[in-house]
Design a protein around this motif. Sequence first.
Motif, PDB file in Angstrom:
ATOM      1  N   GLU A 210       0.835  -1.209   0.000  1.00  0.00           N
ATOM      2  CA  GLU A 210       0.000   0.000   0.000  1.00  0.00           C
ATOM      3  C   GLU A 210       0.870   1.260   0.000  1.00  0.00           C
ATOM      4  O   GLU A 210       0.547   2.252  -0.673  1.00  0.00           O
ATOM      5  CB  GLU A 210      -0.933  -0.003   1.215  1.00  0.00           C
ATOM      6  CG  GLU A 210      -2.020  -1.060   1.175  1.00  0.00           C
ATOM      7  CD  GLU A 210      -2.951  -0.899  -0.017  1.00  0.00           C
ATOM      8  OE1 GLU A 210      -3.131   0.246  -0.504  1.00  0.00           O
ATOM      9  OE2 GLU A 210      -3.498  -1.920  -0.491  1.00  0.00           O
ATOM     10  N   GLN A 211       1.963   1.243   0.738  1.00  0.00           N
ATOM     11  CA  GLN A 211       2.869   2.387   0.747  1.00  0.00           C
ATOM     12  C   GLN A 211       3.488   2.592  -0.629  1.00  0.00           C
ATOM     13  O   GLN A 211       3.610   3.742  -1.095  1.00  0.00           O
ATOM     14  CB  GLN A 211       3.962   2.182   1.796  1.00  0.00           C
ATOM     15  CG  GLN A 211       3.464   2.314   3.228  1.00  0.00           C
ATOM     16  CD  GLN A 211       4.562   2.069   4.248  1.00  0.00           C
ATOM     17  OE1 GLN A 211       5.652   1.610   3.897  1.00  0.00           O
ATOM     18  NE2 GLN A 211       4.274   2.364   5.512  1.00  0.00           N
ATOM     19  N   ALA A 212       3.908   1.501  -1.293  1.00  0.00           N
ATOM     20  CA  ALA A 212       4.494   1.614  -2.622  1.00  0.00           C
ATOM     21  C   ALA A 212       3.478   2.176  -3.609  1.00  0.00           C
ATOM     22  O   ALA A 212       3.820   3.023  -4.453  1.00  0.00           O
ATOM     23  CB  ALA A 212       4.986   0.244  -3.088  1.00  0.00           C
ATOM     24  N   ARG A 213       2.251   1.725  -3.527  1.00  0.00           N
ATOM     25  CA  ARG A 213       1.201   2.247  -4.414  1.00  0.00           C
ATOM     26  C   ARG A 213       1.015   3.753  -4.204  1.00  0.00           C
ATOM     27  O   ARG A 213       0.951   4.530  -5.166  1.00  0.00           O
ATOM     28  CB  ARG A 213      -0.117   1.527  -4.133  1.00  0.00           C
ATOM     29  CG  ARG A 213      -0.207   0.118  -4.683  1.00  0.00           C
ATOM     30  CD  ARG A 213      -1.438  -0.585  -4.156  1.00  0.00           C
ATOM     31  NE  ARG A 213      -1.664  -1.883  -4.794  1.00  0.00           N
ATOM     32  CZ  ARG A 213      -2.390  -2.856  -4.269  1.00  0.00           C
ATOM     33  NH1 ARG A 213      -2.969  -2.661  -3.077  1.00  0.00           N
ATOM     34  NH2 ARG A 213      -2.561  -3.986  -4.910  1.00  0.00           N
ATOM     35  N   GLY A 214       0.953   4.168  -2.935  1.00  0.00           N
ATOM     36  CA  GLY A 214       0.730   5.579  -2.648  1.00  0.00           C
ATOM     37  C   GLY A 214       1.878   6.459  -3.079  1.00  0.00           C
ATOM     38  O   GLY A 214       1.662   7.542  -3.662  1.00  0.00           O
ATOM     39  N   GLN A 215       3.100   6.042  -2.812  1.00  0.00           N
ATOM     40  CA  GLN A 215       4.268   6.846  -3.172  1.00  0.00           C
ATOM     41  C   GLN A 215       4.414   6.965  -4.682  1.00  0.00           C
ATOM     42  O   GLN A 215       4.757   8.040  -5.199  1.00  0.00           O
ATOM     43  CB  GLN A 215       5.520   6.217  -2.554  1.00  0.00           C
ATOM     44  CG  GLN A 215       5.578   6.336  -1.037  1.00  0.00           C
ATOM     45  CD  GLN A 215       6.720   5.551  -0.438  1.00  0.00           C
ATOM     46  OE1 GLN A 215       7.484   4.892  -1.144  1.00  0.00           O
ATOM     47  NE2 GLN A 215       6.856   5.614   0.892  1.00  0.00           N
ATOM     48  N   LEU A 216       4.174   5.871  -5.423  1.00  0.00           N
ATOM     49  CA  LEU A 216       4.282   5.927  -6.878  1.00  0.00           C
ATOM     50  C   LEU A 216       3.197   6.822  -7.471  1.00  0.00           C
ATOM     51  O   LEU A 216       3.455   7.586  -8.414  1.00  0.00           O
ATOM     52  CB  LEU A 216       4.164   4.512  -7.451  1.00  0.00           C
ATOM     53  CG  LEU A 216       4.566   4.336  -8.923  1.00  0.00           C
ATOM     54  CD1 LEU A 216       6.028   4.674  -9.132  1.00  0.00           C
ATOM     55  CD2 LEU A 216       4.282   2.915  -9.390  1.00  0.00           C
ATOM     56  N   LYS A 217       2.012   6.762  -6.899  1.00  0.00           N
ATOM     57  CA  LYS A 217       0.920   7.600  -7.388  1.00  0.00           C
ATOM     58  C   LYS A 217       1.210   9.077  -7.128  1.00  0.00           C
ATOM     59  O   LYS A 217       0.967   9.942  -7.992  1.00  0.00           O
ATOM     60  CB  LYS A 217      -0.383   7.191  -6.679  1.00  0.00           C
ATOM     61  CG  LYS A 217      -1.632   7.842  -7.263  1.00  0.00           C
ATOM     62  CD  LYS A 217      -1.946   7.306  -8.642  1.00  0.00           C
ATOM     63  CE  LYS A 217      -3.259   7.864  -9.170  1.00  0.00           C
ATOM     64  NZ  LYS A 217      -3.566   7.376 -10.532  1.00  0.00           N
ATOM     65  N   GLN A 218       1.767   9.378  -5.986  1.00  0.00           N
ATOM     66  CA  GLN A 218       2.041  10.757  -5.622  1.00  0.00           C
ATOM     67  C   GLN A 218       3.221  11.323  -6.414  1.00  0.00           C
ATOM     68  O   GLN A 218       3.181  12.473  -6.858  1.00  0.00           O
ATOM     69  CB  GLN A 218       2.336  10.853  -4.128  1.00  0.00           C
ATOM     70  CG  GLN A 218       2.574  12.271  -3.622  1.00  0.00           C
ATOM     71  CD  GLN A 218       2.812  12.316  -2.129  1.00  0.00           C
ATOM     72  OE1 GLN A 218       2.864  11.282  -1.462  1.00  0.00           O
ATOM     73  NE2 GLN A 218       2.954  13.509  -1.584  1.00  0.00           N
ATOM     74  N   ALA A 219       4.273  10.521  -6.606  1.00  0.00           N
ATOM     75  CA  ALA A 219       5.491  11.028  -7.252  1.00  0.00           C
ATOM     76  C   ALA A 219       5.364  11.101  -8.770  1.00  0.00           C
ATOM     77  O   ALA A 219       5.826  12.063  -9.391  1.00  0.00           O
ATOM     78  CB  ALA A 219       6.685  10.147  -6.873  1.00  0.00           C
TER      79      ALA A 219
ATOM     80  N   ASP B 269      -0.192   4.195 -11.622  1.00  0.00           N
ATOM     81  CA  ASP B 269      -0.889   3.138 -10.899  1.00  0.00           C
ATOM     82  C   ASP B 269      -0.010   1.881 -10.933  1.00  0.00           C
ATOM     83  O   ASP B 269       0.249   1.315 -11.996  1.00  0.00           O
ATOM     84  CB  ASP B 269      -2.244   2.849 -11.561  1.00  0.00           C
ATOM     85  CG  ASP B 269      -3.081   1.856 -10.770  1.00  0.00           C
ATOM     86  OD1 ASP B 269      -2.566   0.762 -10.462  1.00  0.00           O
ATOM     87  OD2 ASP B 269      -4.250   2.184 -10.477  1.00  0.00           O
ATOM     88  N   LEU B 270       0.469   1.462  -9.742  1.00  0.00           N
ATOM     89  CA  LEU B 270       1.407   0.337  -9.664  1.00  0.00           C
ATOM     90  C   LEU B 270       0.842  -0.926 -10.303  1.00  0.00           C
ATOM     91  O   LEU B 270       1.548  -1.636 -11.016  1.00  0.00           O
ATOM     92  CB  LEU B 270       1.766   0.074  -8.197  1.00  0.00           C
ATOM     93  CG  LEU B 270       2.735  -1.090  -7.918  1.00  0.00           C
ATOM     94  CD1 LEU B 270       4.084  -0.820  -8.551  1.00  0.00           C
ATOM     95  CD2 LEU B 270       2.872  -1.326  -6.418  1.00  0.00           C
ATOM     96  N   ASP B 271      -0.426  -1.196 -10.071  1.00  0.00           N
ATOM     97  CA  ASP B 271      -1.020  -2.444 -10.558  1.00  0.00           C
ATOM     98  C   ASP B 271      -1.311  -2.409 -12.055  1.00  0.00           C
ATOM     99  O   ASP B 271      -1.032  -3.380 -12.768  1.00  0.00           O
ATOM    100  CB  ASP B 271      -2.312  -2.731  -9.793  1.00  0.00           C
ATOM    101  CG  ASP B 271      -2.080  -2.857  -8.293  1.00  0.00           C
ATOM    102  OD1 ASP B 271      -1.666  -3.934  -7.861  1.00  0.00           O
ATOM    103  OD2 ASP B 271      -2.319  -1.869  -7.572  1.00  0.00           O
ATOM    104  N   LYS B 272      -1.855  -1.290 -12.551  1.00  0.00           N
ATOM    105  CA  LYS B 272      -2.277  -1.225 -13.945  1.00  0.00           C
ATOM    106  C   LYS B 272      -1.175  -0.712 -14.869  1.00  0.00           C
ATOM    107  O   LYS B 272      -0.937  -1.283 -15.946  1.00  0.00           O
ATOM    108  CB  LYS B 272      -3.513  -0.332 -14.074  1.00  0.00           C
ATOM    109  CG  LYS B 272      -4.742  -0.883 -13.360  1.00  0.00           C
ATOM    110  CD  LYS B 272      -5.929   0.050 -13.526  1.00  0.00           C
ATOM    111  CE  LYS B 272      -7.164  -0.488 -12.808  1.00  0.00           C
ATOM    112  NZ  LYS B 272      -8.326   0.423 -12.956  1.00  0.00           N
ATOM    113  N   GLU B 273      -0.496   0.369 -14.457  1.00  0.00           N
ATOM    114  CA  GLU B 273       0.437   1.029 -15.377  1.00  0.00           C
ATOM    115  C   GLU B 273       1.867   0.516 -15.275  1.00  0.00           C
ATOM    116  O   GLU B 273       2.691   0.811 -16.129  1.00  0.00           O
ATOM    117  CB  GLU B 273       0.401   2.537 -15.147  1.00  0.00           C
ATOM    118  CG  GLU B 273      -0.948   3.156 -15.486  1.00  0.00           C
ATOM    119  CD  GLU B 273      -0.981   4.641 -15.213  1.00  0.00           C
ATOM    120  OE1 GLU B 273      -0.979   5.427 -16.184  1.00  0.00           O
ATOM    121  OE2 GLU B 273      -0.993   5.024 -14.010  1.00  0.00           O
ATOM    122  N   ILE B 274       2.194  -0.233 -14.242  1.00  0.00           N
ATOM    123  CA  ILE B 274       3.520  -0.848 -14.147  1.00  0.00           C
ATOM    124  C   ILE B 274       3.425  -2.338 -14.472  1.00  0.00           C
ATOM    125  O   ILE B 274       3.998  -2.809 -15.451  1.00  0.00           O
ATOM    126  CB  ILE B 274       4.122  -0.642 -12.742  1.00  0.00           C
ATOM    127  CG1 ILE B 274       4.322   0.850 -12.463  1.00  0.00           C
ATOM    128  CG2 ILE B 274       5.457  -1.377 -12.622  1.00  0.00           C
ATOM    129  CD1 ILE B 274       5.311   1.538 -13.382  1.00  0.00           C
TER     130      ILE B 274
END
Length: 556
Positions: A347-356, A360-365
């Motif tokens: 969840e932290q990785a998802r939030g940080q990637l979205k903010q920076a 979207d970690l799941d869809k766009e990575i």
Amino acid sequence: MPESKSKFLVPVISTAIVVAGGIAAYVYFKVPSEDVSSPLGIAKVVPANALMATYINTDSQSWSKLQQFGTPQAQQLVSKGLQDINKQLLSDSNIVYETDIKPWIGGVMIAVLPPNSTIRNPPNPPIPVQPEPNILLVVGIKDKLNALKFATKLKEQKNLQIQESEYKGEKIIASTSKTKSTYMVVLNNTRILLTPEKQAVEKAIDTYKGKPSFANKEGASSILAKGVDVQNSLAQIYVPDYANMAQQLTAFNPQSRPLPPETFAQLKQVKSMVAAVGVDDAGVRMKVVVNLDPQLNKFQYQNTPAKIVAQFPSDTFALVTGQNINRSWQTFLEQSKDYPEIKQGVEQARGQLKQAVNLDLDKEIFGWMDQEFALGAVKSSQGWLANVGFGGAMVFDTSDRKTAEATFTKLDDLAKKQSLNITKRSIGGKNITEWQITQQGTFIAHGWLDQDTVFLAIGGPVGEALADKKGQPLDNTNTFKAVTSSLQKPNGGYLYLDLENTSSLITRLATQGKPLPLETNAVLSSIRGLGVTVNSPDKSTSQMEMLLALKPSSSK
């Protein structure tokens, strides 16, 4: 009967009886009366509660196959290592393996038993002691006559204190030297039990007398009988209950914490495992067969077409290939639901990637990484890569080019905000985007190699090599063929290391330019490369194969 005939026949008959008796004794001592040297035969006296067992083949023909490989220096190093082991094991005696043990020894099984539940004659007050697993060696006797000679010589050792006792009709010989104690039992002149713990040898005697054995234990009997098919087998490892073994071995280690219930549940996906190491014309080969519980196994295995290897240049010295990262990511997410710490990290990785980066970690990575992929390291002495000697590359096949392009566009925007120069140029007819650092050149390059294949390279020279394709592709090189061509197919991908053509790079990275030690250099000079692959014929079986490809002996 005339007296003259009786005088003639009596010595003849007597001589015949003596000769027949001698032949019978020789046959008795020379020929084992039962199967005592195979894994299944030896396992019949190993207690059923053994956590794992390793069988070592003592057939000199199998081990001699190693002599067809390597430099003379490497062969001398191996011989010296074996001699050192011999000296350490037999340091307190004048026993020599080649002359005293080798002529009679059959197969050897090393079993790991659970620790003793009780300690005999405990100190008062008791001192807390971390339990340790018991090690039991079972040695098959293929030549009783030479084994008898060895036993006689062993008893004549002046620096050993010998004591004899009896347990359930079997004689236990305890030998004590300055450094260690060993308990030995000879079972019916067919097997020898050796262990540093008297309780372990007593349990083995109980097994010999009829208690359940490792040979007929559920999970063990089948893998002992089947084994693993390798040429010139040197050793085989048997683990009948993988989760139980991991749990107990963790408990033995004082520095380890007990396995959490969630981890133990994951381990229970593996029911049993058997592995084997052998020698063939390509080198040293290891195969592992893992029996899985199809009801608990969540991973959906896929074979790869292995076409992506051709996208890499011949200077690629390390490569990992596989299939469908997105599916593996989804499986990881499903299994991580039971682990609060991992779930929180995701969840932290998802939030940080979205903010920076607004990704979207799941869809766009991971979402578009749904086909074959490869990660590689490529030798290069150009530009800023000259300082390290190599660069890297990631290549992905995808069925969703639109999402992949959108992801790289966002990454390019991020690079611009970091004051990198973003340029585009054509290489080999392909449009390539480069991230450049002033006075250092291209740091990152990415682009499409065909309609469905995208790459991202670390180092401009690596990007050019991938896009231009002027040289020979990796899958057509002699080293790659030698390392991977004999591995099982179809498979789920490769781990590939080229050690033959990277000795200078290894020297630079490992010793900062200083010469490698002679022993290390001798070993590396004998290796062509390493290849590993995995396949799964069904949901209940997973197979791994590893080849340490060796160079033919230069002494021939």
